[in-house]
Design a protein around this motif. Structure first.
Motif, short mmCIF file in Angstrom:
data_model
loop_
_atom_site.label_atom_id
_atom_site.label_comp_id
_atom_site.label_asym_id
_atom_site.label_seq_id
_atom_site.Cartn_x
_atom_site.Cartn_y
_atom_site.Cartn_z
N UNK B 1 21.72 49.18 -68.75
CA UNK B 1 22.05 49.92 -70.09
C UNK B 1 22.74 51.13 -68.82
N UNK B 2 24.07 51.60 -69.05
CA UNK B 2 24.77 52.80 -68.12
C UNK B 2 24.84 53.84 -68.79
N UNK B 3 24.65 54.63 -67.72
CA UNK B 3 24.45 56.40 -68.45
C UNK B 3 26.13 56.99 -68.25
N UNK B 4 25.51 58.01 -69.60
CA UNK B 4 27.21 58.24 -69.74
C UNK B 4 26.66 60.11 -70.25
N UNK B 5 27.36 61.07 -69.80
CA UNK B 5 26.87 62.39 -70.43
C UNK B 5 27.40 62.41 -72.08
N UNK B 6 26.15 63.38 -72.62
CA UNK B 6 26.79 63.79 -73.93
C UNK B 6 28.39 63.42 -74.27
N UNK B 7 29.07 63.94 -73.48
CA UNK B 7 30.37 64.59 -74.09
C UNK B 7 31.02 62.82 -73.82
N UNK B 8 30.93 62.51 -73.45
CA UNK B 8 30.94 60.83 -73.30
C UNK B 8 30.53 60.64 -73.89
N UNK B 9 30.07 60.54 -74.39
CA UNK B 9 28.82 59.49 -75.54
C UNK B 9 30.14 60.21 -77.00
N UNK B 10 30.19 61.29 -76.71
CA UNK B 10 31.20 61.68 -78.35
C UNK B 10 32.13 61.00 -77.86
N UNK B 11 32.69 61.00 -77.08
CA UNK B 11 34.51 60.57 -77.09
C UNK B 11 34.69 58.75 -76.59
N UNK B 12 33.07 58.48 -76.27
CA UNK B 12 33.84 56.63 -76.51
C UNK B 12 33.39 56.02 -78.01
N UNK B 13 32.97 57.56 -78.88
CA UNK B 13 32.44 56.76 -79.90
C UNK B 13 33.89 57.00 -81.04
N UNK B 14 34.16 57.59 -81.08
CA UNK B 14 35.40 58.89 -81.64
C UNK B 14 36.34 57.47 -80.95
N UNK B 15 36.50 57.41 -79.39
CA UNK B 15 38.08 56.36 -79.21
C UNK B 15 37.26 55.20 -79.86
N UNK B 16 36.24 54.03 -80.25
CA UNK B 16 35.82 52.92 -80.68
C UNK B 16 36.30 53.06 -82.05
N UNK B 17 36.10 54.10 -82.37
CA UNK B 17 36.17 54.34 -84.03
C UNK B 17 38.48 54.07 -84.47
N UNK B 18 38.32 54.92 -83.36
CA UNK B 18 40.07 54.95 -84.11
C UNK B 18 40.68 53.76 -82.57
N UNK B 19 39.63 53.15 -82.05
CA UNK B 19 40.53 51.40 -82.08
C UNK B 19 40.16 50.72 -83.16
N UNK B 20 39.00 50.57 -83.71
CA UNK B 20 38.75 49.65 -84.33
C UNK B 20 39.39 50.28 -86.33
N UNK B 21 40.25 51.35 -86.06
CA UNK B 21 39.73 51.83 -87.74
C UNK B 21 41.63 52.90 -87.75
N UNK B 22 42.59 52.45 -88.21
CA UNK B 22 44.08 53.11 -88.07
C UNK B 22 43.69 53.98 -88.77
N UNK B 23 42.98 54.08 -89.35
CA UNK B 23 42.93 55.70 -90.16
C UNK B 23 42.42 56.93 -89.80
N UNK B 24 41.27 56.32 -88.38
CA UNK B 24 40.90 57.18 -87.80
C UNK B 24 41.55 58.89 -86.61
N UNK B 25 41.85 59.09 -87.83
CA UNK B 25 42.30 60.67 -86.34
C UNK B 25 41.56 61.30 -86.07
N UNK B 26 42.18 62.61 -84.38
CA UNK B 26 41.51 63.86 -84.90
C UNK B 26 41.79 64.66 -84.20
N UNK B 27 42.18 65.46 -85.51
CA UNK B 27 42.49 67.02 -84.92
C UNK B 27 41.78 68.24 -85.22
N UNK B 28 42.03 68.98 -84.27
CA UNK B 28 41.72 70.27 -84.29
C UNK B 28 42.33 71.37 -82.77
#
Lengths: 330, 326
Positions: B1-28
């Motif tokens: 299994x590849x290694x990621x930083x915690x930060x990259x892992x959070x980003x990957x989770x957000x990106x995967x969910x946004x690819x999966x579901x058009x109703x997901x978005x990020x704001x802040x």
């Protein structure tokens, strides 16, 4: 006037719903005294035209956020007095299964995102719903009802700024009834025409006679058109007055002498009734029939609430989360 | 299994969910062009565009409340609050609105709102940028609280939060963003809430460690192993819901327990966990439940002072020795 512009369906709707709101409030007040209703009632008697006519200008798919003085908004948006009365009575047959009460009635199918016990609590929610509509390219708007007291909350500033910045399809609908709880508007803000605040957010602010249902309807329709055209929010300030206390039982020590009487002379419900008669479109018998049908509907609503069983105590532990986690502390 | 930083892992989770579901978005605040002040959303603007990765005004109540409003009409927003301390600026929208919407409406409201927020002391950030406010919200029924300590947990729990239908406060510790670890690549990798992780097995004492304290508890366990003390480290991973079964099972085995968090000691998450153990596991305990947390003062600026106030590995080691030698 009305003859050329407005259909009998709309005029009948406005008259019937305004009558319904007025009579619903009077019934609720009586039933609270009688013991059927245990909680607060913040009645909107005197403000029927704003609630009903603003909602009449919306579509079924549009959404509203309401306030602690929300019965009129909910009825205006299509709320059923039967389930409202049952909710006020704390029964599981009510809109919120008796868990919410007057301050928290919501019906997502009717686009009622909720009354709100927190002054100013609904602004960001309306902005967010409007953001969703904008992102999904849906022809829908969100209308936030609020009072002259709520416009001094920080959430108004944050939400109006965001909505102006992103040109969100929101209508900020201020019912300026001249009192924020027990303190007059002029002691809560340095200006009396609150619509002026819209300028700071880059969208128009309009003042309308809140006791004139047609004027309210027209202003809201125009704001809705603007929003759907992608031109962003409008702040509507409807000048009106509440005839009863902030809540039932409020001693109302704060009113100026003669003030209530002066506003009662401009009572929106009889004013609209007189206007319908004067238009020649309706005769006395027709209006009396509508009024009788409202009374019958409310008789049914009160009987429904009174007959509905109290919730089982275990229901207090349900509906907190979408899922339950057996054996886990929540 | 590849290694990621915690930060990259959070980003990957957000990106995967946004690819999966058009109703997901990020704001802040600063999440788009800036890529997040912690760099977590770097590159996401380029992939998803400004419609779905939105910079907002500095308006926490509007950010959280607009997330709630969007969620109520069918979106699955992720909102970012830069510092846990700033949650108070949007507090009403969390406590009185999002947390209560489902219950107050008789169960009709669905609130798939994820509030990502940083927690903990990043070093000399002082009293308004260093707090760990998790337990402030534990007293509010209706909100779920995640406190991931590893990159894999961050990814799995965040995806569960986004796919769920309840408001979640997702606390990312600032000092964990650079931490690396193995993270599953599976785009459907999720972790359930309410399931603690036994991070290290041991037999003499249980350390229930939250967020960054997992790392410190593991360091303490290594040191103590040299003294012949076998330490079990349990990470609850979510505080609401709390997996009390796993905690109790561990205490039943070791008879000794320490709860460690970076939040202030008084009424921190450890107070709730200690109470649960007192009610349901007291018969297994050979000694007092010991809590380790920040001293009950605002977090100071000077590194000397800050170090003194924050709990460290040495505090855990000392507490374990005390418990074991009783």
């Amino acid at each position: 006037m009305d003859k050329q512009t407005y259909s009998p369906e709309l005029l009948t709707h406005l008259f019937r719903q305004m009558t319904l709101v007025r009579e619903f409030e009077l019934r609720a007040i009586a039933e609270r005294r009688g013991g059927l209703i245990p909680g607060f009632i913040h009645s909107c008697v005197g403000q029927e035209a704003t609630a009903v006519a603003a909602c009449a200008a919306l579509s079924q798919q549009d959404v509203i956020t309401s306030t602690h003085r929300g019965h009129g908004h909910l009825l205006g948006k299509g709320g059923d007095p039967k389930y409202m009365m049952a909710e006020l009575a704390g029964r599981s047959a009510g809109y919120c299964l008796g868990r919410g009460g007057s301050l928290h009635i919501a019906d997502f199918n009717l686009g009622i995102l909720g009354a709100n016990g927190i002054v100013g609590g609904g602004f960001p929610i309306a902005a967010g719903a409007a953001l969703a509509f904008q992102m999904r390219k849906e022809a829908r708007v969100a209308l936030a009802f609020f009072g002259d007291g709520a416009i001094n909350e920080g959430t108004f500033h944050e939400s109006a700024n965001l909505a102006g910045l992103w040109r969100l399809p929101v209508i900020f609908f201020c019912e300026n009834n001249l009192y924020g709880e027990g303190t007059p508007q002029h002691k809560q803000a340095p200006i009396t025409d609150l619509a002026r605040r819209a300028d700071g957010y880059g969208f128009p602010g309009v003042i309308v006679d809140g006791n004139d249902a047609i004027a309210v309807y027209e202003a809201t329709q125009e704001a809705r058109r603007r929003a759907l055209a992608g031109n962003g929010p409008t702040l509507i300030e409807a000048k009106t007055y509440r005839f009863r206390g902030h809540y039932e039982g409020d001693p109302q020590v704060y009113r100026e002498p003669g003030e209530l009487e002066a506003w009662q002379a401009r009572d929106p419900v009889p004013a609209f009734r007189a206007r319908l008669l004067a238009s020649g479109l309706y005769d006395e018998a027709q209006l009396a029939e509508i009024e009788a049908s409202v009374q019958a509907q409310l008789d049914e609503a009160v009987a429904f609430a009174a007959a509905a069983p109290a919730p089982a105590v275990e229901e207090a532990l349900q509906g907190i989360y979408a899922d339950t986690h057996e054996g886990l502390v929540f | 299994m590849r290694e990621l930083t915690y930060s990259e892992a959070v980003r990957e989770a957000m990106s995967e969910e946004m690819r999966r579901d058009p109703s997901t978005f990020l704001m802040g605040e600063d999440v788009a062009v800036f890529g997040g002040v912690w760099g977590v959303s770097e590159g996401m603007l380029a992939e998803f565009g400004e419609e779905r990765v939105r910079d907002t005004p500095i308006s926490e109540a509007a950010i959280i409340g607009a997330g709630l409003g969007a969620a109520l009409v069918g979106m699955r927003p992720i909102v970012e609050i830069m510092f846990g301390d700033f949650l108070m600026c949007g507090g009403d929208q969390i406590v009185n609105q999002a947390a209560k919407a489902r219950f107050m409406s008789g169960g009709k409201a669905h609130v798939p709102l994820t509030i990502r927020v940083t927690t903990g002391a990043p070093g000399s950030a002082a009293a308004q940028h260093s707090q760990s406010p998790e337990s402030w919200f534990m007293n509010v029924p209706g909100i779920k609280i995640a406190v991931p300590a590893t990159p894999a947990d961050a990814k799995g729990l965040l995806k569960t939060a986004v796919r769920g239908a309840d408001p979640v406060l997702f606390f990312e510790h600032k000092m964990l963003y650079g931490e690396t670890g193995s993270v599953p690549e599976d785009a459907d990798f999720t972790l359930p809430f309410g399931q603690a992780s036994v991070v290290r097995e041991g037999s003499d004492v249980t350390i229930i460690a939250i967020s960054i304290m997992v790392r410190k508890a593991l360091a303490a366990a290594d040191l103590l192993a040299g003294e012949g003390i076998s330490v079990e480290v349990i990470d609850p991973r979510t505080l609401v819901p709390l997996d009390k079964e796993t905690l109790i099972q561990s205490v039943a085995k070791t008879s000794r327990v320490i709860i460690a968090h970076e939040a202030h000691l008084r009424s921190g998450p450890g107070a709730e966990i200690a109470a649960v153990l007192a009610e349901e596991a007291v018969e297994y305990l050979d000694g007092p439940v010991i809590r380790i947390g920040a001293k009950n003062v605002p977090l100071p600026y000077s590194p000397v002072l800050e170090n003194f106030v924050l709990p460290g590995t040495e505090d855990i080691v000392a507490a374990v020795r005390l418990l074991v030698r009783r």
